[in-house]
Scaffold this active site. Structure first.
Site, PDB file in Angstrom:
ATOM      1  N   TYR A 156       0.824  -1.207   0.000  1.00 15.80           N
ATOM      2  CA  TYR A 156       0.000   0.000   0.000  1.00 15.80           C
ATOM      3  C   TYR A 156       0.862   1.263   0.000  1.00 15.80           C
ATOM      4  CZ  TYR A 156      -4.134  -2.833   0.886  1.00 15.80           C
ATOM      5  OH  TYR A 156      -5.161  -3.740   0.786  1.00 15.80           O
ATOM      6  N   LYS A 194       4.412 -14.496   4.473  1.00 16.06           N
ATOM      7  CA  LYS A 194       4.603 -15.363   3.308  1.00 16.06           C
ATOM      8  C   LYS A 194       6.112 -15.365   3.015  1.00 16.06           C
ATOM      9  CE  LYS A 194       2.818 -17.790  -0.130  1.00 16.06           C
ATOM     10  NZ  LYS A 194       1.936 -18.956  -0.042  1.00 16.06           N
ATOM     11  N   ASP A 251      -1.678 -18.051   3.612  1.00 16.49           N
ATOM     12  CA  ASP A 251      -2.723 -18.888   3.005  1.00 16.49           C
ATOM     13  C   ASP A 251      -3.191 -19.958   3.991  1.00 16.49           C
ATOM     14  OD1 ASP A 251      -0.080 -19.631   2.641  1.00 16.49           O
ATOM     15  OD2 ASP A 251      -0.401 -20.732   0.789  1.00 16.49           O
ATOM     16  N   ASP A 301      -5.697  -6.392   5.470  1.00 15.86           N
ATOM     17  CA  ASP A 301      -6.911  -5.925   4.796  1.00 15.86           C
ATOM     18  C   ASP A 301      -7.804  -7.124   4.461  1.00 15.86           C
ATOM     19  OD1 ASP A 301      -8.703  -4.326   3.532  1.00 15.86           O
ATOM     20  OD2 ASP A 301      -7.433  -3.801   1.831  1.00 15.86           O
TER      21      ASP A 301
END
Ligand code: ATP
Length: 332
Positions: free
Chosen positions: A124, A171, A204, A228
């Protein structure tokens, strides 16, 4: 003594849920002077920009704001007001408590978790460009400073609120440098909080575990994009976007707003659920030191759900925003 708070009505259902929240706050007896500022579509009309300088200086002056949702058109044009405000005011921590509410039936029970989202960088950062026609590049920025301070915020929050564990969501198996740095910073901070159990989970897998065993999660800390997405997922665990509050916190200022957006599909119809913003206002009262009033607001909302059938459409009812608000004020 009266408090001055910047108020942003926002777009779409914003003015409706803000009006409802003001009514509930007025009923608590806490005297608040509202410094009303424009953002979003109304600000574009009045000032030619969705996030005017007057708005930013108002929050800097008052140090506290209550904000309705502001829409961001997809594609080219203005930068997101939410991202601009969070960066300009250095509201680096986004806090989203997600808890089952008695009387709102969902597939899950025992949910009582808190998402701590890094608010200022990651994907972002707004650093995007076309490399050549047909190829766009978006930069994910991860800094040691921002990662360390959000990790510090999450562990400090866990300690102050007697929480048991902090789960670091990442991740780093794929983004070895960027998410690897975030994870390293969280590990280092976690070592200074030996009484808090520190866990790590790949984003995930986290999404999957959240819809299988949400009750196993406590505090979760993550970067901007994961925060988010997982915030909306977690809202779904407890009844949807209409009921989850949020706070954006920095060292100087704080801005309280719901997780949901401007919901243009139901705007102006008087049917929006104001619970999320009312509960955000309860977080604000707590921040302002008005703890008793914050507890009363939460108990009033709980009472309406547990003891009455007053529900807005998103929760399967047919009450209007006004009817729901009146029920909360009555319970207060
Ligand atoms: P934005 O672009 O401003 O984020 P959006 O339409 O992408 O808006 P949301 O506004 O967050 O996303 O919500 C998605 C849908 O969820 C809405 O269209 C609406 O139907 C529902 N919704 C969200 N918030 C509420 C609410 N407070 N009360 C009732 N329904 C809501």
């Amino acid at each position: 003594m009266s408090l001055t708070v910047t108020l942003i009505e926002g777009d779409g259902i914003g003015p409706e849920v803000v009006a409802a929240t003001r009514e509930v706050l007025a009923a608590t007896g806490v005297v608040i002077r509202w410094d009303v500022q424009l953002a979003g579509a109304a600000a574009v009309e009045a000032h030619g920009t969705p996030c005017p300088d007057e708005l930013i200086s108002s929050v800097q002056r008052n140090r506290i704001a209550l904000k309705g949702p502001v829409g961001t058109p997809i594609g080219r044009g203005f930068r997101s007001v939410n991202v601009t405000l969070r960066k300009a005011l250095d509201l680096y921590a986004c806090l989203r408590p997600v808890k089952n509410i008695q009387g709102i039936t969902t597939r899950f029970s025992g949910v009582d978790l808190v998402i701590v989202r890094e608010n200022t960088e990651g994907l972002y950062s707004g650093l995007e460009h076309m490399v050549v026609p047909g190829v766009a590049e978006s930069l994910k920025i991860v800094s040691e400073r921002a990662s360390t301070r959000i990790a510090e915020f999450a562990f400090r929050f866990a300690r102050a609120n007697a929480r048991q564990s902090v789960t670091v969501v990442h991740k780093a198996n794929i983004m070895k440098l960027s998410d690897g740095l975030f994870l390293d910073c969280c590990r280092r901070v976690g070592q200074r909080y030996p009484e808090i159990s520190s866990q790590e989970v790949i984003v995930d897998a986290c999404a999957m575990q959240l819809v299988r065993f949400p009750e196993r999660f406590d505090v979760l800390v993550m970067d901007n994009l994961y925060g988010d997405i997982l915030s909306d997922l977690c809202a779904g665990l407890v009844g949807g976007l209409g009921v989850v509050p949020g706070a954006n916190l920095g060292d100087e200022c704080a801005l309280f707003e719901a997780v949901h957006g401007s919901a243009p599909d139901i705007a102006g119809k008087g049917v929006a659920n104001p619970t999320a913003l009312i509960l955000s206002a309860a977080l604000m009262l707590e921040y302002l030191g008005e703890r008793a009033a914050a507890v009363r607001v939460r108990e009033a909302v709980d009472h309406v759900f547990a003891k009455t059938t007053v529900r807005t459409g998103d929760l399967g009812g047919n009450s209007t925003t006004d009817e729901f608000t009146r029920a909360v004020v009555l319970a207060l």
